[in-house]
Design a protein around this motif. Structure first.
Motif, PDB file in Angstrom:
ATOM      1  N   ARG A  91      -6.080 -16.779   2.767  1.00 36.76           N
ATOM      2  CA  ARG A  91      -7.514 -17.021   2.937  1.00 36.76           C
ATOM      3  C   ARG A  91      -7.735 -18.266   3.789  1.00 36.76           C
ATOM      4  NH1 ARG A  91     -10.048 -12.778   2.481  1.00 36.76           N
ATOM      5  NH2 ARG A  91     -11.967 -14.003   2.280  1.00 36.76           N
ATOM      6  N   TYR A 128      -3.397   1.468   8.426  1.00 31.57           N
ATOM      7  CA  TYR A 128      -3.304   0.159   9.074  1.00 31.57           C
ATOM      8  C   TYR A 128      -3.823   0.208  10.504  1.00 31.57           C
ATOM      9  CZ  TYR A 128      -1.214  -4.305  10.516  1.00 31.57           C
ATOM     10  OH  TYR A 128      -1.013  -5.593  10.969  1.00 31.57           O
ATOM     11  N   ASN A 163      -9.218  -9.379   7.078  1.00 36.57           N
ATOM     12  CA  ASN A 163      -9.545  -8.747   5.790  1.00 36.57           C
ATOM     13  C   ASN A 163      -8.674  -7.528   5.505  1.00 36.57           C
ATOM     14  OD1 ASN A 163     -10.518  -7.081   7.740  1.00 36.57           O
ATOM     15  ND2 ASN A 163     -12.565  -6.827   6.864  1.00 36.57           N
ATOM     16  N   GLU A 164      -7.563  -7.398   6.239  1.00 34.50           N
ATOM     17  CA  GLU A 164      -6.740  -6.205   6.135  1.00 34.50           C
ATOM     18  C   GLU A 164      -5.487  -6.476   5.299  1.00 34.50           C
ATOM     19  OE1 GLU A 164      -5.594  -2.649   9.328  1.00 34.50           O
ATOM     20  OE2 GLU A 164      -5.707  -4.734   9.983  1.00 34.50           O
ATOM     21  N   ILE A 165      -4.866  -5.395   4.840  1.00 37.07           N
ATOM     22  CA  ILE A 165      -3.621  -5.491   4.088  1.00 37.07           C
ATOM     23  C   ILE A 165      -2.500  -5.983   5.001  1.00 37.07           C
ATOM     24  CG2 ILE A 165      -1.805  -4.096   2.991  1.00 37.07           C
ATOM     25  CD1 ILE A 165      -4.100  -4.535   1.171  1.00 37.07           C
ATOM     26  N   ASP A 166      -1.641  -6.854   4.470  1.00 37.11           N
ATOM     27  CA  ASP A 166      -0.426  -7.248   5.173  1.00 37.11           C
ATOM     28  C   ASP A 166       0.662  -6.236   4.800  1.00 37.11           C
ATOM     29  OD1 ASP A 166       1.858  -8.345   6.175  1.00 37.11           O
ATOM     30  OD2 ASP A 166       1.804 -10.174   4.965  1.00 37.11           O
ATOM     31  N   ARG A 186      -2.439  -9.788   1.075  1.00 39.51           N
ATOM     32  CA  ARG A 186      -3.312  -9.956   2.244  1.00 39.51           C
ATOM     33  C   ARG A 186      -3.000 -11.284   2.909  1.00 39.51           C
ATOM     34  NH1 ARG A 186      -7.388  -6.171   2.048  1.00 39.51           N
ATOM     35  NH2 ARG A 186      -7.549  -5.092   0.049  1.00 39.51           N
ATOM     36  N   GLU A 216      -8.312   0.952   0.256  1.00 38.26           N
ATOM     37  CA  GLU A 216      -9.068   0.098   1.171  1.00 38.26           C
ATOM     38  C   GLU A 216     -10.443   0.688   1.475  1.00 38.26           C
ATOM     39  OE1 GLU A 216      -7.854  -3.135   2.715  1.00 38.26           O
ATOM     40  OE2 GLU A 216      -7.138  -2.672   0.698  1.00 38.26           O
TER      41      GLU A 216
END
Length: 689
Positions: free
Chosen positions: A8, A670, A377-380, A5, A521
């Motif tokens: 932060r 995504y 807050n999303e997946i890379d 992700r 997710e």
């Protein structure tokens, strides 16, 4: 699989004494660890504006802006006088990395003083020849305009000093259309009561592909205005000649001689300025860079809030840099600051996103950002893009020679142009790996400029066992006699069927990975129903189809299809009622279309091999049909034909590899739309601190 992700983020809020704000901003700017938060919107809120006022840009920004204009003008001058110098192809492909000059300043006053001193030295040497050059260019323009005018009066033996307004007479020269001349003579005679003389010359060709007649009109001064009005009405083109002495022929010859002298003087001055450009350009570029950096710092004040004695600075920083940022603020402010660190308190769309992949994967972040950065807050997806992109690209281009050329071009971009451009570095790295992938699949499929070896060397790679798969037919390992396998009564016994099977299997696996990530997710958001209706039912469909293929029991697939259609209708009804439920029944066709979309791997593979084969056949025919010169024509055909195939299918493979990710793969999990982290960082190309 470990899903990465974005880094932060933490929100940093610092209250700093006015006298200590400048060193804090300077240190933060040099570190490049934070993104400043613009408080101007918050300060419109009455709750904030009650104790904080907007802060203007730093006062020194005006001086910086003024000096930047001067420095930019100097760079423009140097650029103009250096136009004759060309870097050449080698300079473009292997750009020189400027040697950085080490400079250290503690305040804007020091920077402004340094710039003024250096600029004074430069102007001391440059201003005089620059002024002389401007004067010569101005005089050259005047003389060229004069030449253009007097050349039409070459037949007249009139001293041009008499043109214009005299004590008693008014004389004007110009060009008239032949058809208007008779009427002009009549009207001028009428308005001057006959006190006018018109002298005509031989017709001349103007630049407008038409003939005009040069004339000189002489009248009494008292008729000057009415004569001018009549001339304008007739379309008379006045020649701009004034303050010159001599006949038109003499003035023309004199102008040419003076222009030659100006050309010589101009060349001498340009050589001098060119030498000064070589001497000072790098120094002036250094000045421009430090002024641009100082301008950013001055403008940074406008993003803060102000009280009577303090400034409030807010910024975003990756969690791993927070302690270092806090230390920078406290050290630079000498303790006259209060720093607060908190979790993000903004909507995810407004929290900046910093992708944090390993070095080997990081260049592929460019492909993620071409679509859209992930939300906070999303997946890379970068790590998942890399293997899929390289796999698909290699299969679609699938020629070892093309792959080698692509890898070489990528290395040039990566290792050479990448020294001065991050975009070139990333693209070069991606193309290099794509080229290597293409070489691998080219060897597997026997692609070496298509069937070049067969056409020109008589060597059939596929019958010798040097290639596993023949994209256009059978090979030693896969043929009608040796089918790879049988599925549902269909034999996979040639190259196209093998590649099609591989494409569909790869597509199903690719989509299954995307669905797995998507369901993970959804479950993290504690939405079990959304997870099932969004991804789960498609996973169920895939598993049912795979089971049917291996067992031959069509009932499994049939039941799964009916169940999925029913679930799609339920999902549509929940979202929008009966109409959406009916439309939802068609969602299954869209998903199956996504699976079949991976068949483009075969299509592009066949396009590359087929076009290469066509080029080879045409070249062979030309070489055989035309004696002697046919060989040269065949070589030209091979070079340009394969170059065209390489470029077009190389570009097509890039686009379609991206499409399989952006449309089919990303569509399963995504969304994107994040705000990219934009560090407050001094951009240094010519200087170091």
């Amino acid at each position: 699989m470990v899903l990465l992700r974005p880094a932060r983020m933490k929100k940093i809020r610092a209250v700093i004494l006015d006298e200590k704000v400048d060193p804090v901003i300077r240190k933060l700017h040099e570190s490049g660890l934070v993104e400043l938060y613009d408080l101007s919107t918050k300060l419109e809120d009455p709750e904030w504006s009650a104790f904080l006022a907007p802060s203007p840009s730093a006062e020194y920004g005006r001086n910086v802006a003024s000096l930047t204009i001067k420095v930019s003008r100097m760079l423009d001058l140097f650029s103009n006088v250096s136009k004759g110098e060309k870097t050449g192809l080698s300079g473009i492909l292997n750009p020189k990395v400027p040697e950085k000059k080490k400079l250290s300043f503690s305040s804007s006053a020091e920077i402004i003083s340094h710039v003024e001193n250096v600029l004074s030295c430069v102007e001391g040497e440059v201003s005089e020849p620059a002024k002389k050059l401007a004067e010569l260019e101005n005089r050259k323009a005047i003389l060229e305009a004069l030449k253009d005018s007097v050349k039409y009066l070459a037949d007249f033996e009139l001293d041009l000093k008499f043109l214009g307004e005299g004590p008693y007479t008014y004389t004007v020269s110009g060009l008239s259309f032949p058809e208007n001349l008779k009427g002009l003579e009549s009207s001028l005679t009428d308005v001057t009561d006959g006190y006018v003389e018109i002298v005509k010359g031989a017709p001349v060709n103007t630049g407008e592909k038409e003939q005009k007649i040069p004339i000189i009109v002489n009248t009494l001064k008292q008729y000057m205005d009415v004569v001018g009005a009549e001339l304008r009405k007739s379309g008379f083109e006045r020649l701009d000649i004034s303050e010159v002495i001599g006949t038109p022929k003499d003035v023309f010859i004199g102008s040419e001689k003076e222009l030659q002298s100006i050309e010589k003087d101009t060349k001498s001055i340009l050589e001098k300025l060119n030498a000064l450009s070589k001497k000072w350009t790098e120094e002036v570029l250094v000045l421009h860079e430090i002024l641009e950096i100082e301008k950013e710092r001055a403008e940074a004040y406008s993003m803060t809030g102000k009280t009577v004695r303090t400034h409030l600075v807010e910024a975003w920083a990756p969690s791993k840099y927070v302690k270092k940022v806090q230390e920078i603020i406290e050290t630079a402010s000498e303790g006259y600051s209060v720093v607060e660190i908190s979790e993000p308190d903004e909507p995810v769309e407004k929290i900046p996103v910093l992708l944090d992949n390993k070095k080997a994967i990081k260049p592929f972040e460019m492909l993620t950002e071409m679509y859209a950065p992930p939300k906070y807050n999303e997946i890379d997806p970068t790590m998942m893009i890399m293997p899929g992109f390289l796999l698909f690209y290699g299969i679609m281009l699938t020629d070892a020679v093309y792959g080698l050329l692509l890898a070489l071009a990528g290395v040039v971009l990566w290792k050479r142009m990448g020294k001065v451009s991050q975009g070139a570095y990333n693209l070069g790295y991606i193309l290099t790996l794509s080229g290597l992938s293409t070489v691998f699949f080219g060897i597997l499929t026997g692609g070496y400029l298509g069937d070049f070896m067969l056409q020109f060397m008589g060597m059939d790679i596929y019958s010798t066992g040097l290639a596993l798969v023949n994209p256009l037919g059978e090979s030693t390992y896969i043929s009608a006699a040796k089918p790879l396998l049988s599925l549902g009564g269909i034999d996979v016994n040639n190259g196209p069927m093998t590649i099609l099977l591989f494409s569909i299997v790869a597509g199903i696996l690719h989509l299954f990975i995307g669905l797995t990530v998507g369901i993970s997710e959804s479950l993290k958001k504690k939405s079990l129903l959304d997870a099932f209706l969004g991804q789960g039912m498609w996973m169920l469909l895939i598993l049912a189809i795979v089971t049917t293929v291996f067992t031959g029991n069509m009932m499994i697939a049939g039941v799964a299809v009916i169940l999925v259609i029913a679930l799609c209708m339920i999902k549509g009804f929940m979202n929008g009622g009966v109409l959406d439920a009916l439309l939802g029944a068609m969602d299954i066709t869209g998903f199956l279309g996504n699976v079949l979309s991976y068949a483009r791997l075969l299509a592009l593979c066949l396009a590359t091999g087929g076009l290469a084969m066509a080029v080879n056949i045409m070249a062979k025919l030309l070489g055989d049909a035309i004696p002697v010169i046919g060989i040269l024509i065949a070589i030209v055909m091979l070079v340009f034909g394969h170059a065209f195939n390489f470029v077009m299918n190389g570009l097509g493979s890039f686009i379609h590899s991206l499409r399989l990710h952006y449309v089919e793969f990303f569509g399963q999990y995504y969304e994107g739309g994040g705000k990219k982290f934009s560090p407050f960082k001094a951009k240094r190309e010519y200087t170091s601190n």
